[in-house]
Design an enzyme around this catalytic site. Structure first.
Site, mmCIF file in Angstrom:
data_model
loop_
_atom_site.group_PDB
_atom_site.id
_atom_site.type_symbol
_atom_site.label_atom_id
_atom_site.label_comp_id
_atom_site.label_asym_id
_atom_site.label_seq_id
_atom_site.Cartn_x
_atom_site.Cartn_y
_atom_site.Cartn_z
ATOM 1 C CG HIS A 70 -0.226 0.061 2.541
ATOM 2 N ND1 HIS A 70 -0.115 -1.021 3.396
ATOM 3 C CD2 HIS A 70 0.436 1.066 3.143
ATOM 4 C CE1 HIS A 70 0.564 -0.663 4.460
ATOM 5 N NE2 HIS A 70 0.918 0.595 4.335
HETATM 6 P P1 TYD Z 1 -1.955 -4.284 7.820
HETATM 7 O O1 TYD Z 1 -2.263 -2.905 7.274
HETATM 8 O O2 TYD Z 1 -2.523 -5.437 7.090
HETATM 9 O O3 TYD Z 1 -0.370 -4.446 7.950
HETATM 10 P P2 TYD Z 1 0.759 -4.379 6.798
HETATM 11 O O4 TYD Z 1 0.675 -3.038 6.202
HETATM 12 O O5 TYD Z 1 2.040 -4.577 7.505
HETATM 13 O O6 TYD Z 1 0.497 -5.474 5.819
HETATM 14 O O7 TYD Z 1 -2.379 -4.317 9.348
HETATM 15 C C1 TYD Z 1 -2.669 -5.524 10.033
HETATM 16 C C2 TYD Z 1 -3.742 -5.252 11.063
HETATM 17 O O8 TYD Z 1 -3.267 -4.378 12.077
HETATM 18 C C3 TYD Z 1 -4.970 -4.607 10.468
HETATM 19 O O9 TYD Z 1 -6.101 -5.220 11.074
HETATM 20 C C4 TYD Z 1 -4.882 -3.174 10.896
HETATM 21 C C5 TYD Z 1 -4.122 -3.256 12.200
HETATM 22 N N1 TYD Z 1 -3.291 -2.093 12.498
HETATM 23 C C6 TYD Z 1 -3.619 -1.290 13.582
HETATM 24 O O10 TYD Z 1 -4.606 -1.511 14.291
HETATM 25 N N2 TYD Z 1 -2.817 -0.230 13.869
HETATM 26 C C7 TYD Z 1 -1.724 0.069 13.127
HETATM 27 O O11 TYD Z 1 -1.000 1.051 13.446
HETATM 28 C C8 TYD Z 1 -1.400 -0.760 11.996
HETATM 29 C C9 TYD Z 1 -0.205 -0.472 11.140
HETATM 30 C C10 TYD Z 1 -2.214 -1.835 11.716
#
Ligand code: TYD
Length: 134
Positions: free
Chosen positions: A49
């Site tokens: 992303h």
């Molecule tokens: P996700 O965006 O899929 O992580 P990455 O970008 O590393 O692939 O995030 C995983 C989960 O964690 C999703 O349910 C959102 C949550 N999350 C939070 O609650 N707070 C945060 O600061 C982040 C980065 C993710």
């Protein structure tokens, strides 16, 4: 594309090594949030992303991983394999993290609180967003 890495000062002595990160000094923004990922399976590809406003510094504090950066025009790949190396990821940059080693702990220092509306999760939308800005 230009890749900015920061080599953090290490405080080492016979006991080991300590790194301290201060906002606006070691890290080029005010830190509002810290998160880290671990127990990442080797075949995982995380991130995938971009962010409209968020700025980040990525530090692989244990083990190693690779990061693909894409500004919509050029790509770059960076290997993070040292706890004293930070990778600055500016806003409007597509990022993918992969190739996590078994013990990898990837810590992210972020300039903003978690905000789902700041995410661009579709690559075509990302190209449209950065293309529209230029
Ligand atoms: P996700 O965006 O899929 O992580 P990455 O970008 O590393 O692939 O995030 C995983 C989960 O964690 C999703 O349910 C959102 C949550 N999350 C939070 O609650 N707070 C945060 O600061 C982040 C980065 C993710």
């Amino acid at each position: 594309m230009e890749v900015r890495t920061i080599r953090f000062d290490e405080h080492g002595d016979k006991r080991g090594t300590l790194v301290s990160l201060e906002q606006l000094k070691d890290v080029p923004f005010e830190i509002k949030r810290v998160y880290y990922m671990y127990h990442t399976v080797p075949e995982a590809r995380r991130g995938c992303h971009a962010h409209k406003n968020l700025r980040q510094v990525l530090v692989c504090v244990s083990g190693s991983c690779s990061v693909l950066l894409d500004d919509g025009r050029e790509r770059a790949e960076v290997h993070l394999d040292s706890p004293n190396k930070g990778l600055v990821v500016e806003s409007c940059v597509w990022r993918e993290m992969f190739g996590f080693s078994e013990s990898a702990v990837l810590m992210v220092l972020a300039s903003e609180l978690y905000d789902e509306s700041d995410y661009i999760r579709d690559y075509k939308d990302f190209l449209g967003y950065v293309g529209g800005q230029g």
